[in-house]
Design an enzyme around this catalytic site. Structure first.
Site, PDB file in Angstrom:
ATOM      1  N   TYR A 130     -10.353   4.700   6.497  1.00 23.22           N
ATOM      2  CA  TYR A 130      -9.783   6.026   6.198  1.00 23.22           C
ATOM      3  C   TYR A 130      -9.859   6.789   7.515  1.00 23.22           C
ATOM      4  O   TYR A 130     -10.534   7.795   7.616  1.00 23.22           O
ATOM      5  CB  TYR A 130     -10.657   6.658   5.100  1.00 23.22           C
ATOM      6  N   HIS A 135      -4.247  12.296   8.167  1.00 24.01           N
ATOM      7  CA  HIS A 135      -4.221  11.920   6.751  1.00 24.01           C
ATOM      8  C   HIS A 135      -5.428  12.508   6.015  1.00 24.01           C
ATOM      9  O   HIS A 135      -5.284  13.132   4.960  1.00 24.01           O
ATOM     10  CB  HIS A 135      -4.196  10.398   6.603  1.00 24.01           C
ATOM     11  N   GLU A 201       0.993   3.600   1.068  1.00 24.70           N
ATOM     12  CA  GLU A 201       0.195   4.038   2.212  1.00 24.70           C
ATOM     13  C   GLU A 201       0.599   3.196   3.412  1.00 24.70           C
ATOM     14  O   GLU A 201       0.479   1.969   3.400  1.00 24.70           O
ATOM     15  CB  GLU A 201      -1.307   3.935   1.906  1.00 24.70           C
ATOM     16  N   GLU A 203      -0.003   1.552   6.613  1.00 22.76           N
ATOM     17  CA  GLU A 203      -1.209   1.123   7.318  1.00 22.76           C
ATOM     18  C   GLU A 203      -0.906  -0.115   8.171  1.00 22.76           C
ATOM     19  O   GLU A 203       0.135  -0.758   8.020  1.00 22.76           O
ATOM     20  CB  GLU A 203      -2.330   0.756   6.315  1.00 22.76           C
ATOM     21  N   ASP A 235      -0.674  -0.175   1.365  1.00 18.44           N
ATOM     22  CA  ASP A 235      -1.738  -0.064   0.370  1.00 18.44           C
ATOM     23  C   ASP A 235      -1.213   0.773  -0.799  1.00 18.44           C
ATOM     24  O   ASP A 235      -1.479   1.961  -0.904  1.00 18.44           O
ATOM     25  CB  ASP A 235      -2.965   0.587   1.015  1.00 18.44           C
ATOM     26  N   TYR A 246     -11.962   8.087  -9.198  1.00 21.37           N
ATOM     27  CA  TYR A 246     -12.584   7.803  -7.897  1.00 21.37           C
ATOM     28  C   TYR A 246     -13.979   8.388  -7.696  1.00 21.37           C
ATOM     29  O   TYR A 246     -14.711   7.945  -6.819  1.00 21.37           O
ATOM     30  CB  TYR A 246     -11.645   8.225  -6.763  1.00 21.37           C
ATOM     31  N   LYS A 255      -5.989   1.059  -6.681  1.00 20.89           N
ATOM     32  CA  LYS A 255      -5.618   0.412  -5.417  1.00 20.89           C
ATOM     33  C   LYS A 255      -5.544  -1.108  -5.504  1.00 20.89           C
ATOM     34  O   LYS A 255      -4.957  -1.735  -4.641  1.00 20.89           O
ATOM     35  CB  LYS A 255      -6.675   0.749  -4.353  1.00 20.89           C
ATOM     36  N   THR A 351      -4.378   5.014   5.756  1.00 22.66           N
ATOM     37  CA  THR A 351      -3.052   5.614   5.928  1.00 22.66           C
ATOM     38  C   THR A 351      -2.929   6.244   7.312  1.00 22.66           C
ATOM     39  O   THR A 351      -3.790   7.007   7.724  1.00 22.66           O
ATOM     40  CB  THR A 351      -2.840   6.710   4.864  1.00 22.66           C
TER      41      THR A 351
HETATM   42 CA    CA Z   1      -5.584   3.010   1.997  1.00 19.32          CA
END
Ligand code: CA
Length: 417
Positions: A130, A135, A201, A203, A235, A246, A255, A351
């Protein structure tokens, strides 16, 4: 670092991802071949098993006829780099048998459009970081307090979580919209159903090329020895499921239903000429996260959305160089506690958003939580991904007229089952 004089006897278009400077690795299949290791140049794949069958690579041939590249990668960078440099040599030598013998050429080279690319590696463990400050700031601003968008740990360590490897698929796949628990804002209790806020996402991910033993740590200085190369990574994320589930342990079912990777592993050696200075990191980090040299990478990234039977719409233009933490820092952090890593493990960047609104790497940010829908060329709008939309991530480095790219990372969202 860049030898601009390299020129192949194979015609390579200027906008090809697969220049003589790239020479990535992958696994392909066609009507005659179940799975062979391959590289790429221009519009062709290069069958490494066939090359070694003619004793042109000086490697154990069996590593090129396996389902995945793991055994090849396990030979070590000395060997894999030798293969890459040997390929460059063969592709630049006009007198090479490949250029002289048409029948042999046809055995080794196949049009990329005539083969199917398969998963390049068997991924043991997958971790997602992360590490993009834009982001993390955008998400913190949207869901918490703009004044304290970043949580207290963020500038002290590359935040990450352990993801799921079983549902990572190679470019070209499709999957069903996931179902799960969500809690609507106007309801006291959760409901069950198909996700309504299906997101992407943007990535990249790096693939581990050298294993460690439990108890070992990889320093930022040595990290590059353990990174075989990179792929593009989508993602896919179900935001409504994520918001409810979460707390307090992080993403789970939001995810792990699908992720997409590009099929070609671009080696760290091919990316080396495109290194740039890293993000200025303040406050100062603990010593194990400090590093020397230019360890960021200038990789242009784009995301395209294509409705069913429609045209591609460019919805995001970003760059890997916006990353706050480098891959070397991510790996050093991942292993500082003695966590062992294995060849084929995949570690995703998180991201990748840039500072400008068109550089945001998720629909959540691009549409600012659905408040600013994207307008597509067919007149329709998107807040999140619709059923039957296809998302493609593309990425390439470019410097002094030399281009090294990743190919497509494409996935299609089907309606819920
Ligand atoms: Ca991600």
């Amino acid at each position: 670092m860049l030898n601009k004089n390299l020129k192949s006897w194979i015609d390579v278009k200027a906008d090809s991802d697969f220049s003589i400077h790239n020479i990535p690795f992958g696994i392909y299949s066609d009507k005659n071949v179940k799975h062979h290791a391959c590289s790429a140049i221009g519009e062709y794949i290069i069958d490494l098993f066939e090359l070694e069958s003619a004793d042109l690579l000086d490697m154990p041939r069996d590593v090129f006829e396996q389902q995945y590249l793991n055994a090849f990668i396990e030979l070590g960078k000395t060997q894999t780099n030798k293969v890459r440099l040997r390929l460059i040599e063969l592709l630049c030598d006009e007198n090479s048998i490949l250029n002289k013998d048409k029948a042999f050429f046809n055995k080794v080279f196949k049009k990329q459009s005539n083969v199917t690319m398969l998963m390049p590696v068997r991924i043991g463990d997958y971790t997602d970081f992360y590490s993009s400050i834009d982001h993390a700031t955008n998400v913190g601003t949207m869901f918490r307090d703009p004044a304290n968008a970043l949580l207290p740990n963020w500038k002290h360590l590359p935040v990450g979580y352990h993801g799921r490897a079983s549902s990572i698929r190679v470019s070209g796949h499709s999957f069903h919209r996931p179902k799960g628990q969500q809690k609507p804002a106007d309801s006291e209790v959760p409901v069950f159903g198909a996700s309504k806020l299906l997101d992407i996402e943007l990535e990249t991910a790096f693939i581990i090329g050298k294993s460690t033993e439990m108890g070992d740590s990889v320093t930022t200085e040595k990290a590059d020895d353990y990174i075989f190369g990179m792929v593009l990574f989508n993602d896919w994320s179900a935001r409504d499921i994520q918001t409810w589930e979460y707390v307090p342990l992080g993403p789970f079912l939001a995810k792990n239903f699908a992720s997409t990777i590009s099929p070609w592993i671009v080696t760290l050696e091919a990316l080396e000429p495109f290194r740039v200075k890293g993000y200025e990191q303040t406050p100062k980090l603990l010593p194990y996260l400090e590093y020397k040299g230019d360890k960021n990478l200038d990789i242009n990234l784009q995301v395209y959305l294509k409705p069913q039977n429609g045209k591609e719409n460019l919805i995001c233009t970003s760059n890997y160089k916006y990353m706050y933490y480098t891959m070397e820092q991510q790996l050093a952090h991942h292993t500082v506690n003695g966590c062992n890593i294995n060849v084929g493990d995949m570690m995703a960047s998180g991201t990748i958003s840039g500072p400008q609104p068109h550089e945001y790497g998720s629909m959540l940010e691009l549409t600012w939580r659905g408040t600013k829908p994207l307008k597509l060329e067919d007149g329709t709008e998107r807040k999140f991904v619709n059923d039957n939309d296809t998302i493609t991530i593309r990425g390439y480095c470019e410097k002094d007229g030399v281009r090294v790219g990743f190919g497509d990372c494409t996935g299609t969202l089907l309606p819920a089952k």
